[in-house]
Each structure stands twice: as C-alpha cells, then as structure tokens.
Design an enzyme around this catalytic site. Structure first.
Site, PDB file in Angstrom:
ATOM      1  N   PHE A  30      44.934   9.642  -1.026  1.00  0.00           N
ATOM      2  CA  PHE A  30      43.669   8.922  -0.900  1.00  0.00           C
ATOM      3  C   PHE A  30      42.492   9.898  -0.703  1.00  0.00           C
ATOM      4  O   PHE A  30      41.628  10.035  -1.582  1.00  0.00           O
ATOM      5  CB  PHE A  30      43.828   7.935   0.275  1.00  0.00           C
ATOM      6  CG  PHE A  30      42.567   7.396   0.844  1.00  0.00           C
ATOM      7  CD1 PHE A  30      41.588   6.834   0.032  1.00  0.00           C
ATOM      8  CD2 PHE A  30      42.360   7.426   2.223  1.00  0.00           C
ATOM      9  CE1 PHE A  30      40.416   6.319   0.589  1.00  0.00           C
ATOM     10  CE2 PHE A  30      41.207   6.909   2.775  1.00  0.00           C
ATOM     11  CZ  PHE A  30      40.232   6.367   1.960  1.00  0.00           C
ATOM     12  N   ILE A  31      42.488  10.631   0.389  1.00  0.00           N
ATOM     13  CA  ILE A  31      41.366  11.551   0.650  1.00  0.00           C
ATOM     14  C   ILE A  31      41.446  12.753  -0.293  1.00  0.00           C
ATOM     15  O   ILE A  31      40.426  13.201  -0.847  1.00  0.00           O
ATOM     16  CB  ILE A  31      41.362  12.023   2.125  1.00  0.00           C
ATOM     17  CG1 ILE A  31      41.288  10.825   3.075  1.00  0.00           C
ATOM     18  CG2 ILE A  31      40.186  12.976   2.376  1.00  0.00           C
ATOM     19  CD1 ILE A  31      41.451  11.170   4.550  1.00  0.00           C
ATOM     20  N   LEU A  95      45.926  18.780   3.480  1.00  0.00           N
ATOM     21  CA  LEU A  95      45.803  17.347   3.776  1.00  0.00           C
ATOM     22  C   LEU A  95      47.141  16.619   3.804  1.00  0.00           C
ATOM     23  O   LEU A  95      47.216  15.492   4.299  1.00  0.00           O
ATOM     24  CB  LEU A  95      44.896  16.665   2.722  1.00  0.00           C
ATOM     25  CG  LEU A  95      43.386  16.717   2.963  1.00  0.00           C
ATOM     26  CD1 LEU A  95      42.847  18.118   2.741  1.00  0.00           C
ATOM     27  CD2 LEU A  95      42.665  15.756   2.041  1.00  0.00           C
ATOM     28  N   SER A 139      42.627  14.854  13.225  1.00  0.00           N
ATOM     29  CA  SER A 139      42.313  13.444  13.481  1.00  0.00           C
ATOM     30  C   SER A 139      41.725  13.238  14.872  1.00  0.00           C
ATOM     31  O   SER A 139      42.018  14.004  15.812  1.00  0.00           O
ATOM     32  CB  SER A 139      43.607  12.633  13.351  1.00  0.00           C
ATOM     33  OG  SER A 139      43.438  11.358  13.903  1.00  0.00           O
ATOM     34  N   TYR A 164      52.319  11.542  15.907  1.00  0.00           N
ATOM     35  CA  TYR A 164      51.409  11.982  14.852  1.00  0.00           C
ATOM     36  C   TYR A 164      50.282  12.834  15.474  1.00  0.00           C
ATOM     37  O   TYR A 164      49.961  13.922  14.984  1.00  0.00           O
ATOM     38  CB  TYR A 164      50.854  10.739  14.150  1.00  0.00           C
ATOM     39  CG  TYR A 164      49.677  10.934  13.245  1.00  0.00           C
ATOM     40  CD1 TYR A 164      49.861  11.302  11.910  1.00  0.00           C
ATOM     41  CD2 TYR A 164      48.369  10.713  13.696  1.00  0.00           C
ATOM     42  CE1 TYR A 164      48.767  11.448  11.060  1.00  0.00           C
ATOM     43  CE2 TYR A 164      47.286  10.850  12.859  1.00  0.00           C
ATOM     44  CZ  TYR A 164      47.482  11.221  11.539  1.00  0.00           C
ATOM     45  OH  TYR A 164      46.406  11.367  10.709  1.00  0.00           O
ATOM     46  N   ASN A 193      38.483   7.029  11.312  1.00  0.00           N
ATOM     47  CA  ASN A 193      39.260   6.255  10.339  1.00  0.00           C
ATOM     48  C   ASN A 193      38.548   6.333   8.999  1.00  0.00           C
ATOM     49  O   ASN A 193      37.403   5.903   8.883  1.00  0.00           O
ATOM     50  CB  ASN A 193      39.342   4.786  10.772  1.00  0.00           C
ATOM     51  CG  ASN A 193      40.353   4.598  11.869  1.00  0.00           C
ATOM     52  OD1 ASN A 193      40.189   5.149  12.956  1.00  0.00           O
ATOM     53  ND2 ASN A 193      41.402   3.864  11.597  1.00  0.00           N
ATOM     54  N   VAL A 203      44.202  -0.516   7.856  1.00  0.00           N
ATOM     55  CA  VAL A 203      44.005  -1.904   8.269  1.00  0.00           C
ATOM     56  C   VAL A 203      43.474  -2.809   7.144  1.00  0.00           C
ATOM     57  O   VAL A 203      43.971  -3.930   6.951  1.00  0.00           O
ATOM     58  CB  VAL A 203      43.110  -1.956   9.551  1.00  0.00           C
ATOM     59  CG1 VAL A 203      41.736  -1.352   9.329  1.00  0.00           C
ATOM     60  CG2 VAL A 203      42.967  -3.372  10.063  1.00  0.00           C
TER      61      VAL A 203
HETATM   62  P1  NAD Z   1      47.619   9.834   1.967  1.00  0.00           P
HETATM   63  O1  NAD Z   1      48.982   9.353   2.364  1.00  0.00           O
HETATM   64  O2  NAD Z   1      46.913   9.072   0.927  1.00  0.00           O
HETATM   65  O3  NAD Z   1      47.681  11.340   1.548  1.00  0.00           O
HETATM   66  C1  NAD Z   1      48.702  12.215   1.916  1.00  0.00           C
HETATM   67  C2  NAD Z   1      49.211  12.845   0.647  1.00  0.00           C
HETATM   68  O4  NAD Z   1      50.162  13.833   0.987  1.00  0.00           O
HETATM   69  C3  NAD Z   1      49.917  11.849  -0.278  1.00  0.00           C
HETATM   70  O5  NAD Z   1      49.474  12.049  -1.596  1.00  0.00           O
HETATM   71  C4  NAD Z   1      51.394  12.178  -0.124  1.00  0.00           C
HETATM   72  O6  NAD Z   1      52.112  11.891  -1.309  1.00  0.00           O
HETATM   73  C5  NAD Z   1      51.334  13.655   0.218  1.00  0.00           C
HETATM   74  N1  NAD Z   1      52.424  14.115   1.067  1.00  0.00           N
HETATM   75  C6  NAD Z   1      52.879  13.555   2.211  1.00  0.00           C
HETATM   76  N2  NAD Z   1      53.877  14.281   2.725  1.00  0.00           N
HETATM   77  C7  NAD Z   1      54.050  15.330   1.901  1.00  0.00           C
HETATM   78  C8  NAD Z   1      54.949  16.435   1.891  1.00  0.00           C
HETATM   79  N3  NAD Z   1      55.857  16.588   2.845  1.00  0.00           N
HETATM   80  N4  NAD Z   1      54.858  17.329   0.883  1.00  0.00           N
HETATM   81  C9  NAD Z   1      53.946  17.172  -0.114  1.00  0.00           C
HETATM   82  N5  NAD Z   1      53.080  16.142  -0.161  1.00  0.00           N
HETATM   83  C10 NAD Z   1      53.139  15.235   0.831  1.00  0.00           C
HETATM   84  O7  NAD Z   1      46.786   9.901   3.326  1.00  0.00           O
HETATM   85  P2  NAD Z   1      45.240  10.213   3.547  1.00  0.00           P
HETATM   86  O8  NAD Z   1      44.699   9.059   4.289  1.00  0.00           O
HETATM   87  O9  NAD Z   1      44.585  10.659   2.309  1.00  0.00           O
HETATM   88  O10 NAD Z   1      45.340  11.414   4.581  1.00  0.00           O
HETATM   89  C11 NAD Z   1      45.099  12.759   4.225  1.00  0.00           C
HETATM   90  C12 NAD Z   1      45.091  13.587   5.493  1.00  0.00           C
HETATM   91  O11 NAD Z   1      44.044  13.174   6.352  1.00  0.00           O
HETATM   92  C13 NAD Z   1      46.387  13.475   6.305  1.00  0.00           C
HETATM   93  O12 NAD Z   1      46.681  14.733   6.870  1.00  0.00           O
HETATM   94  C14 NAD Z   1      46.014  12.521   7.414  1.00  0.00           C
HETATM   95  O13 NAD Z   1      46.800  12.716   8.567  1.00  0.00           O
HETATM   96  C15 NAD Z   1      44.565  12.906   7.651  1.00  0.00           C
HETATM   97  N6  NAD Z   1      43.797  11.844   8.275  1.00  0.00           N
HETATM   98  C16 NAD Z   1      43.583  10.676   7.605  1.00  0.00           C
HETATM   99  C17 NAD Z   1      42.853   9.680   8.231  1.00  0.00           C
HETATM  100  C18 NAD Z   1      42.579   8.365   7.536  1.00  0.00           C
HETATM  101  O14 NAD Z   1      41.968   7.488   8.151  1.00  0.00           O
HETATM  102  N7  NAD Z   1      42.984   8.175   6.295  1.00  0.00           N
HETATM  103  C19 NAD Z   1      42.331   9.866   9.528  1.00  0.00           C
HETATM  104  C20 NAD Z   1      42.590  11.058  10.169  1.00  0.00           C
HETATM  105  C21 NAD Z   1      43.297  12.064   9.541  1.00  0.00           C
END
Ligand code: NAD
Length: 339
Positions: A30-31, A95, A139, A164, A193, A203
């Site tokens: 996503f991000i 990420l 986070s 986490y 978030n 959510v």
């Molecule tokens: P997401 O699940 O869409 O992205 C994570 C990506 O990493 C996915 O494409 C997944 O396929 C890949 N991935 C997961 N485990 C892996 C592994 N072991 N090896 C290779 N690829 C792997 O989630 P997101 O919301 O885009 O989050 C990105 C980052 O931002 C994460 O580290 C998350 O903890 C952090 N974050 C997100 C939020 C939020 O609100 N979305 C808030 C705080 C922190």
C-alpha cells in the site's frame, strides 16, 4: 557509490538532477507502491523487494512495464535474498513488515521474524554492500498507551504494548546502532494511521468488506470511542521525501501525521453514508479497544515535521472520506447491496 547524473532541459534553462537507485522493501504494498510512484516521478530507478504476501504487482505494473522498476520476489527474512537485492543500491526504503498487529497475538514470533530479524538483515546487508542511507517505516505504536497527546518525538521511555510495536522499536534500535557503529545515515518515520487508495487492510477496508457481506449491520470492534489521527497516503510519501531532502543529520527521527483525530464511531458513520447502506445498524462489541495491543487514543505531535516546511493536505476526516470513496470503487459495492 552509484549516483547518476541526469541532465534535464526545460524551455528556459538546463539543470542538474541527481537521481539514485533505490531499494524499496514492501514496494508492492500500500504505502510502498505510492512511494515508488513518487521515486519514479523524480527520476529514480527502483528495485522493489516484496514477497507479495499482502502487496500486489498491479499497484506498480505500469512502472514494471516501463522497466524503471524491477520486482524481486523474495522474503526479507532470507539474508541471501536481501544481500543480492542490495547490490548497486544508493538508498533503502525499508517498509516490508507484517501489517497485521492482531496476527502477533496468535503467532507470537511473527513480528520478531518479519520485523526485528528482518531489519537486522537489511542493515547488515547494507553494511556488507556499503549502502549508506536508509528510511524506515516505524509507527506511533512505539510510544505505547501512556504517552502525552500529541506525542512528540522526544517522549520517552517508549513502552510499546503490542508485539508489532516492540518489533518497530527494536528495528529503530538496530538502525540507530548501525548509524553509531558503521556510519549509516538514517531517517526513522513514526507514522500515524495511513489510509488511502490501494489500501489492503485497516479499519475502513474492514468496514467496507463487512458491509459488502452484510449490508444490514456493521460490527465495530470496541466501543467506537477509540480516537486516532489519520494521514492520507500521498501526504505520507510526500512527507517522507520532503523530510529526507531537508534534513541531513546522521540519525533523523520524525513523526508523520495529520493535525487532528477522528473516532472509530465517526469512521463507521462515514462508511455507512458513503456506501449508501443507510439501513445498516452500527453495533459495538464494547470495551475501550479493538483488540489486545490496540492503543485507544493516539495523536502524534507534528511540529518537527512542519518545521521542515512540510504540511499535510488532508485532515483526518477529509482523509477518511476520500479513502472511503476510493476503496468503495476498488472493492466494489453494488447497487443491490444498498438499503
Ligand atoms: P502493506 O502490507 O501494504 O505493505 C507491506 C508490504 O511488504 C507488502 O507488499 C507485503 O507483501 C510485503 N512484505 C511483508 N512481509 C514481507 C517479507 N517478509 N518479505 C518481503 N516482503 C514482505 O502495509 P503498509 O500499510 O503499506 O505498511 C508499510 C510499512 O509501514 C510497514 O512497515 C508498516 O508496519 C508501516 N506502517 C504502516 C502504517 C499504516 O497505517 N498503514 C502505520 C504505521 C506503520
């Protein structure tokens, strides 16, 4: 180093733009996919290392087709995979992680492996390949639940209450120690978030899916009074790149969030409104939090982010409404479902 110099020509003058080769772990997520849009737009080439556990190649397909982005299907828990993806990289955006806080309560070594140990693999591979710059997606949950609100970056001690959160804090510690010991330069971003198009969890995504299955009722985990700040994903990735451009300390720590908060109750109302499921009753499971390890109230202090000259375009409620409309399109809610 593998810096490339690009000569860009406008109608009035010629200027130098420095581009780089970036490694984005979680680049199909996503991000990560939104970040890649921005990196490509500024002229970088990108390697997206992603095991596609929650990411989707369609999010970056146009860049794959153009050849500017290369996808390596691999797992960051495997050191050799990370090491070979690191070859020729100038900057890492780390990420990839398990995005599901609740999973950690069932399989308790998930975040240890996919967060803490995987982050060790990243920084150690950087050391071996002499890659010096890293941005890390941390986070707000590292602050735990007793922090003052809005929480500034210098709040401490940080006492996360989820596995986490513990893995994010451990990741920050590893990166900070590689800065101190091996001369890495790092930007640690503690996100609020993050919501927006291409969301695959969270959510709003959950509420739309629940209404798709049963448009007559919406179950909300907790009492709905949980209050958090929400940041639109494009505001988030623009914030990352802006802060990196305007700061240059060995270790740079920034909260990224918006100016206000919204309650889960308000999100439920907006989703019901926007899906057109007006007959849906909103039912609360009760309790002050959605699940064990959830933090009922969170708001990040963003003065430091703003001191770099960056501000968000969306407040929490505007980001929620914008995301709801976009995800309804992506997930698909049809006319018959509406009351
Ligand atoms: P997401 O699940 O869409 O992205 C994570 C990506 O990493 C996915 O494409 C997944 O396929 C890949 N991935 C997961 N485990 C892996 C592994 N072991 N090896 C290779 N690829 C792997 O989630 P997101 O919301 O885009 O989050 C990105 C980052 O931002 C994460 O580290 C998350 O903890 C952090 N974050 C997100 C939020 C939020 O609100 N979305 C808030 C705080 C922190």
């Amino acid at each position: 180093m593998f810096w490339k110099i690009l000569f860009a020509k406008t109608h009035t003058y010629e200027f130098l733009v420095t581009t780089m080769r970036a490694l984005v772990t979680g680049g199909a997520g996503f991000i990560g996919s939104h970040l890649i849009d921005r990196l490509v737009a500024r002229g970088d080439t990108v390697v997206a290392l992603d095991n596609l556990s929650s990411g989707k190649l369609q999010f970056i397909q146009s860049h794959l087709d153009s050849g500017i982005v290369t996808h390596v299907k691999g797992d960051i828990t495997d050191f050799d995979t990370v090491l070979s993806a690191m070859e020729g990289i100038d900057c890492v955006f780390h990420l990839a992680a398990n995005p599901d806080i609740r999973l950690g309560t069932r399989i308790t070594d998930t975040d240890l492996k996919q967060g803490t140990l995987a982050t060790y693999n990243i920084v150690e591979a950087m050391r071996r390949c002499d890659v010096k710059k890293i941005a890390f997606a941390s986070s707000s949950v590292v602050y735990g639940e007793d922090a003052p609100l809005p929480t500034p970056e210098n709040h401490g001690p940080c006492m996360p209450i989820s596995l986490y959160g513990a893995s994010k804090q451990a990741g920050e510690g590893l990166i900070s120690s590689w800065v101190g010991t091996f001369g890495l330069q790092a930007w640690i971003f503690r996100f609020a978030n993050i919501i927006g198009t291409r969301g695959t969890h969270g959510v709003i995504f959950d509420f739309i899916h629940k209404l798709k299955v049963d448009p007559s009722r919406l179950e909300v985990l907790g009492n709905g009074l949980q209050e958090k700040s929400y940041m639109e994903v494009e505001d988030c990735v623009d914030g990352i790149l802006h802060v990196m451009k305007h700061t240059d300390a060995p270790l740079n720590l920034f909260n990224l969030g918006s100016h206000d908060t919204a309650s889960v109750r308000r999100i439920a109302e907006i989703v019901v409104e926007e899906t057109g499921c007006h007959e849906a009753t909103i039912e609360y499971t009760g309790g002050d939090r959605g699940w064990a390890g959830d933090i009922p109230r969170a708001m990040l202090g963003i003065d430091k982010m703003m001191s770099t000259g960056y501000d968000v375009r969306f407040n929490s409620e505007a980001a929620i409404r914008h995301t709801t409309k976009a995800l309804i399109q992506e997930i698909g809610i049809n006319e018959e479902m509406k009351g």
